[in-house]
Design an enzyme around this catalytic site. Structure first.
Site, PDB file in Angstrom:
ATOM      1  N   LYS A  54      16.498 135.804  86.484  1.00 39.65           N
ATOM      2  CA  LYS A  54      15.808 134.576  86.053  1.00 39.65           C
ATOM      3  C   LYS A  54      14.743 134.189  87.075  1.00 39.65           C
ATOM      4  O   LYS A  54      13.623 133.835  86.715  1.00 39.65           O
ATOM      5  CB  LYS A  54      16.833 133.446  85.869  1.00 39.65           C
ATOM      6  CG  LYS A  54      17.671 133.628  84.610  1.00 39.65           C
ATOM      7  CD  LYS A  54      18.894 132.729  84.551  1.00 39.65           C
ATOM      8  CE  LYS A  54      19.747 133.126  83.345  1.00 39.65           C
ATOM      9  NZ  LYS A  54      21.026 132.428  83.282  1.00 39.65           N
ATOM     10  N   GLN A  98      24.374 128.095  86.411  1.00 38.93           N
ATOM     11  CA  GLN A  98      24.865 129.382  85.921  1.00 38.93           C
ATOM     12  C   GLN A  98      26.362 129.268  85.604  1.00 38.93           C
ATOM     13  O   GLN A  98      27.162 128.879  86.453  1.00 38.93           O
ATOM     14  CB  GLN A  98      24.620 130.470  86.985  1.00 38.93           C
ATOM     15  CG  GLN A  98      24.980 131.871  86.542  1.00 38.93           C
ATOM     16  CD  GLN A  98      24.120 132.364  85.378  1.00 38.93           C
ATOM     17  OE1 GLN A  98      22.914 132.160  85.338  1.00 38.93           O
ATOM     18  NE2 GLN A  98      24.757 133.021  84.410  1.00 38.93           N
ATOM     19  N   ASP A 121      18.822 124.713  79.302  1.00 39.79           N
ATOM     20  CA  ASP A 121      19.814 125.510  78.562  1.00 39.79           C
ATOM     21  C   ASP A 121      20.165 124.862  77.224  1.00 39.79           C
ATOM     22  O   ASP A 121      20.762 125.503  76.358  1.00 39.79           O
ATOM     23  CB  ASP A 121      21.100 125.635  79.395  1.00 39.79           C
ATOM     24  CG  ASP A 121      21.247 127.004  80.042  1.00 39.79           C
ATOM     25  OD1 ASP A 121      20.590 127.951  79.555  1.00 39.79           O
ATOM     26  OD2 ASP A 121      22.014 127.125  81.012  1.00 39.79           O
TER      27      ASP A 121
END
Ligand code: NDP
Length: 283
Positions: A54, A98, A121
């Protein structure tokens, strides 16, 4: 030899990343430099790889990225404080924690702490609610990427039978909502579904996200269907495989995503897209 068209997620994701890079350049001219913070707790090797990927995708697109590595024994209140600081940090437009987090931390509490406008997200309950009511703010990256693939392949969604195998909050459920919003008739299957084949074999669009390697086989697929394999499973030989048995499925499907090189790269491309979107809103 595959009969199905292979949907190339790598190529499409590269096209999207190029578009993101040009939007980033434009935003910088307007005085905003998009920034993403990625928070990693612990030293899970797979998570470390995802976070590295990422960060390097951000670099390539000109997005500032800040990786915050915290030890596995970090306490929940300490992580909450990190999120609060990032919420208040003006150079950070997107915050990604994460997952999975260590078991002693309640993931839902952490996600709830993220400013919904920085929740790239799309997991914050406000964003889930907005998606459910058909007015999305931040769309979860993996299902958003799948919708982009369907769009780029010109797959008709309106009126299509869409079947999703897997009902997680991060893939299956938001996938169903995005397809529903585009006019598909949607069925969601889970591990308790009695006759899985009866559902999968009538799908015009079949999305599989179970984490069970090769569980959907060619005989479970309607001839000509579009098959999207979200699964990423690391096998004993260290190779990656999906949740769909590619060899048999690609003999029956009309189009299919490979693993690797299918949905995976799209997820990162959509993360960059959401970060730029979040940055644009600060203009
Ligand atoms: P979860 O484990 O959170 O959810 C799995 C879902 O699959 C559950 O709803 C479960 O049912 C269902 N399921 C499990 N076994 C069966 C079965 N035999 N028949 C029908 N349904 C079943 O997984 P995730 O959604 O997080 O991930 C799914 C896969 O997608 C994994 O391989 C993961 O690595 C991959 N993934 C890939 C991403 C990408 O970027 N390409 C991003 C995110 C995930 P129940 O609800 O009954 O337990």
């Amino acid at each position: 030899m595959s009969k199905a068209k292979i949907i190339d997620g790598k190529k499409l994701s590269n096209d999207i990343k190029k578009e993101v890079a040009s939007q980033v350049a434009q935003l910088k001219l307007e005085g905003v430099s998009p920034g993403l913070a990625v928070v990693l707790v612990g030293d899970d090797p797979a998570s470390q790889v995802y976070v590295r990927n990422k960060a390097s995708a951000c670099d390539a697109a000109g997005i500032y990225s800040k990786v915050i590595n915290l030890p596995a024994h970090t306490k929940e209140h300490e992580l909450l404080k990190v999120i609060q600081e990032l919420n208040n940090d003006e150079i950070i437009h997107g915050i990604l924690v994460q997952l999975p987090l260590p078991a002693h931390i309640n993931s839902a509490n952490i996600i709830q702490e993220i400013n919904p406008n920085k929740d790239v997200d799309g997991f914050h309950i406000n964003n889930v609610g907005l998606l459910t009511t058909g007015n999305p703010n931040m769309k979860p990256c993996t299902p958003y990427g799948v919708m982009k693939m369907l769009e780029s392949e010109k797959v008709p969604v309106w009126g299509a039978e869409a079947v999703i195998v897997g009902a997680s909050n991060i893939v299956g459920k938001p996938m169903a909502l995005l397809l529903l919003a585009q006019g598909a008739t949607v069925t969601i299957c889970n591990s308790k579904t009695k006759d899985l084949s009866a559902h999968t074999s009538r799908a015009d669009i079949l999305v599989v996200a179970t984490g069970r390697p090769n569980m959907v086989t060619g005989d479970m697929i309607k001839p000509g269907a579009v098959v999207i394999d979200v699964g990423i499973n690391r096998m004993e030989n260290n190779k990656l495989c999906g949740d769909v048995e590619f060899e048999s499925a690609s003999q029956v499907a009309g189009a299919i995503t490979p693993v690797p090189g299918g949905v995976g790269p799209m997820t990162i491309a959509m993360l960059l897209t959401n970060t730029v979107e979040a940055a644009k809103r600060t203009l």
